[in-house]
Design a protein around this motif. Structure first.
Motif, PDB file in Angstrom:
ATOM      1  N   ALA A  75      -8.018  -0.764  -4.589  1.00 41.61           N
ATOM      2  CA  ALA A  75      -6.854  -0.751  -3.700  1.00 41.61           C
ATOM      3  C   ALA A  75      -6.577  -2.166  -3.222  1.00 41.61           C
ATOM      4  O   ALA A  75      -7.500  -2.907  -2.874  1.00 41.61           O
ATOM      5  CB  ALA A  75      -7.093   0.165  -2.506  1.00 41.61           C
ATOM      6  N   THR A 103      -3.887  -4.653  -0.802  1.00 42.94           N
ATOM      7  CA  THR A 103      -2.797  -4.892   0.126  1.00 42.94           C
ATOM      8  C   THR A 103      -2.621  -6.392   0.262  1.00 42.94           C
ATOM      9  O   THR A 103      -3.594  -7.118   0.485  1.00 42.94           O
ATOM     10  CB  THR A 103      -3.072  -4.275   1.506  1.00 42.94           C
ATOM     11  OG1 THR A 103      -3.111  -2.844   1.371  1.00 42.94           O
ATOM     12  CG2 THR A 103      -1.992  -4.660   2.500  1.00 42.94           C
ATOM     13  N   ARG A 143       0.588  -9.428   1.464  1.00 42.94           N
ATOM     14  CA  ARG A 143       1.956  -9.808   1.805  1.00 42.94           C
ATOM     15  C   ARG A 143       2.189 -11.220   1.294  1.00 42.94           C
ATOM     16  O   ARG A 143       1.628 -12.180   1.809  1.00 42.94           O
ATOM     17  CB  ARG A 143       2.149  -9.771   3.324  1.00 42.94           C
ATOM     18  CG  ARG A 143       2.128  -8.380   3.923  1.00 42.94           C
ATOM     19  CD  ARG A 143       3.412  -7.611   3.614  1.00 42.94           C
ATOM     20  NE  ARG A 143       3.391  -6.281   4.244  1.00 42.94           N
ATOM     21  CZ  ARG A 143       2.925  -5.195   3.650  1.00 42.94           C
ATOM     22  NH1 ARG A 143       2.430  -5.280   2.431  1.00 42.94           N
ATOM     23  NH2 ARG A 143       2.943  -4.033   4.271  1.00 42.94           N
ATOM     24  N   SER A 162       4.532  -8.397  -2.991  1.00 44.13           N
ATOM     25  CA  SER A 162       3.641  -7.757  -2.030  1.00 44.13           C
ATOM     26  C   SER A 162       3.120  -6.453  -2.610  1.00 44.13           C
ATOM     27  O   SER A 162       3.709  -5.870  -3.531  1.00 44.13           O
ATOM     28  CB  SER A 162       4.374  -7.481  -0.708  1.00 44.13           C
ATOM     29  OG  SER A 162       4.799  -8.686  -0.096  1.00 44.13           O
ATOM     30  N   ALA A 163       2.000  -6.007  -2.048  1.00 48.72           N
ATOM     31  CA  ALA A 163       1.425  -4.713  -2.403  1.00 48.72           C
ATOM     32  C   ALA A 163       0.933  -4.058  -1.123  1.00 48.72           C
ATOM     33  O   ALA A 163       0.361  -4.738  -0.255  1.00 48.72           O
ATOM     34  CB  ALA A 163       0.276  -4.890  -3.390  1.00 48.72           C
ATOM     35  N   ASP A 164       1.149  -2.768  -0.995  1.00 49.19           N
ATOM     36  CA  ASP A 164       0.723  -2.040   0.191  1.00 49.19           C
ATOM     37  C   ASP A 164      -0.185  -0.892  -0.245  1.00 49.19           C
ATOM     38  O   ASP A 164       0.275   0.144  -0.709  1.00 49.19           O
ATOM     39  CB  ASP A 164       1.940  -1.500   0.947  1.00 49.19           C
ATOM     40  CG  ASP A 164       1.571  -0.853   2.273  1.00 49.19           C
ATOM     41  OD1 ASP A 164       0.388  -0.951   2.670  1.00 49.19           O
ATOM     42  OD2 ASP A 164       2.456  -0.253   2.901  1.00 49.19           O
ATOM     43  N   GLU A 165      -1.476  -1.109  -0.130  1.00 42.39           N
ATOM     44  CA  GLU A 165      -2.475  -0.128  -0.545  1.00 42.39           C
ATOM     45  C   GLU A 165      -2.213   0.374  -1.960  1.00 42.39           C
ATOM     46  O   GLU A 165      -2.257   1.581  -2.236  1.00 42.39           O
ATOM     47  CB  GLU A 165      -2.529   1.043   0.435  1.00 42.39           C
ATOM     48  CG  GLU A 165      -2.962   0.632   1.837  1.00 42.39           C
ATOM     49  CD  GLU A 165      -3.185   1.830   2.757  1.00 42.39           C
ATOM     50  OE1 GLU A 165      -3.264   2.960   2.243  1.00 42.39           O
ATOM     51  OE2 GLU A 165      -3.263   1.618   3.968  1.00 42.39           O
ATOM     52  N   ALA A 166      -1.939  -0.542  -2.859  1.00 39.36           N
ATOM     53  CA  ALA A 166      -1.691  -0.182  -4.259  1.00 39.36           C
ATOM     54  C   ALA A 166      -2.996   0.286  -4.898  1.00 39.36           C
ATOM     55  O   ALA A 166      -3.973  -0.454  -4.947  1.00 39.36           O
ATOM     56  CB  ALA A 166      -1.133  -1.387  -5.013  1.00 39.36           C
ATOM     57  N   ARG A 167      -3.009   1.520  -5.381  1.00 36.07           N
ATOM     58  CA  ARG A 167      -4.206   2.120  -5.970  1.00 36.07           C
ATOM     59  C   ARG A 167      -4.183   1.986  -7.496  1.00 36.07           C
ATOM     60  O   ARG A 167      -3.166   2.274  -8.131  1.00 36.07           O
ATOM     61  CB  ARG A 167      -4.293   3.599  -5.602  1.00 36.07           C
ATOM     62  CG  ARG A 167      -4.436   3.899  -4.118  1.00 36.07           C
ATOM     63  CD  ARG A 167      -5.771   3.396  -3.572  1.00 36.07           C
ATOM     64  NE  ARG A 167      -6.167   4.063  -2.338  1.00 36.07           N
ATOM     65  CZ  ARG A 167      -5.778   3.692  -1.130  1.00 36.07           C
ATOM     66  NH1 ARG A 167      -4.950   2.668  -0.983  1.00 36.07           N
ATOM     67  NH2 ARG A 167      -6.196   4.339  -0.048  1.00 36.07           N
TER      68      ARG A 167
END
Length: 300
Positions: free
Chosen positions: A144, A146, A148, A153-158
């Motif tokens: 996972a 995250t 910015r 950006s990635a937000d809790e990318a699984r």
């Protein structure tokens, strides 16, 4: 080190009307890898058939068994690291761990404007690539992520379960400028060049060899700066963009001479285009296949 010989198959044929046959034949001929361009269209092929890279590679992965597969190259022009990572993990799984990601900063071609924006300047491309590649590296190695960033950006990318290849599938980073070479040194398992585009039109083969020699030297310096041995990186030459143009594919002897000069520089893999009639990549299919099956032995 024995020189590897690979091919690039442009996605210009319907899969069931010759597309599949080319990938199968590439494996039969013994190519180390078969790549395809990751573009939405490309130069003289813009008004003809052109299929997507990752679906094509997925189909090739199910049709072949041994040969490595990959892009040559992907870029941020129309990709995002989060979605690309998910697709790459899937492709690596389907292929049984045979995927290499060729990746670069992109250019000013059709891909740069097709989404309705102005093309990025060279500095903007370098800035974006400088964020894109490290984030993609994390996405392919961590469950996972995250982050910015300025551009991505990635937000809790699984990305579970991750790649079959560990810690992730290899990156072949296309770069010639200082910022790109530093990224290749830090994140790459291979480095890709097409030569020096500044001398493509009016330069000589001898000038091209010296230009590539200089690129490899600068790559070595970038590796030394972070304490990495440049020998750890494969050096890949995608042919067709040096002043030689298509001449190396005119005969087995011509190719062996061309490949030998670049092998002496430290190039470890040479990629030749699958012939396409009435294009810049037109070549005699019989000669092409003779090169595929005999050139590596001739080079020792």
């Amino acid at each position: 080190m024995t020189l590897r010989l690979s091919t690039v198959i442009l996605p210009v044929h319907r899969w069931h009307e010759g597309g599949r046959d080319r990938w199968l034949r590439a494996e039969e001929l013994g190519f180390h890898a078969a790549y395809t361009y990751d573009h939405l269209s490309w130069r003289s092929f813009r008004d003809g058939p052109w299929f997507g890279a990752l679906p094509t590679l997925t189909a090739a992965a199910t049709a072949t068994e041994r040969m490595r597969l990959g892009t040559l190259v992907t870029s941020p022009n129309f990709r995002h690291p989060v979605t690309l990572a998910k697709e790459l993990i899937s492709l690596d799984d389907i292929s049984g761990g045979r995927v290499t990601l060729g990746i670069g900063a992109g250019g000013n071609g059709f891909d740069a404007t097709v989404l309705g924006r102005e093309p990025w300047t060279p500095r903007e491309r370098a800035d974006r690539f400088g964020e894109f590649l490290p984030l993609l590296d994390r996405l392919l190695t961590e469950d996972a992520v995250t982050l910015r960033g300025t551009h991505y950006s990635a937000d809790e990318a699984r990305n579970i379960p991750g790649c079959v290849q560990r810690p992730r599938l290899p990156f072949a980073v296309a770069a010639t400028g200082p910022r790109g070479l530093k990224l290749a040194a830090r994140h790459g398992q291979a480095w890709v060049t097409t030569g020096d585009p500044k001398i493509f039109e009016e330069g000589t083969p001898e000038q091209s060899v010296e230009a590539i020699r200089g690129q490899i030297e600068r790559l070595g310096k970038a590796c030394a700066e972070i304490g990495r041995d440049t020998a750890e990186l494969d050096k890949i030459l995608l042919t067709g963009f040096t002043p030689d143009r298509g001449r190396p594919l005119e005969s087995l002897d011509a190719f062996v001479d061309f490949a030998g000069r670049h092998q002496e520089l430290g190039v470890t893999e040479i990629v030749i285009h699958w012939p396409i009639d009435d294009s810049d990549f037109a070549a005699d299919q019989a000669v092409f296949e003779k090169i595929a099956t005999e050139a590596v032995a001739r080079l020792g």
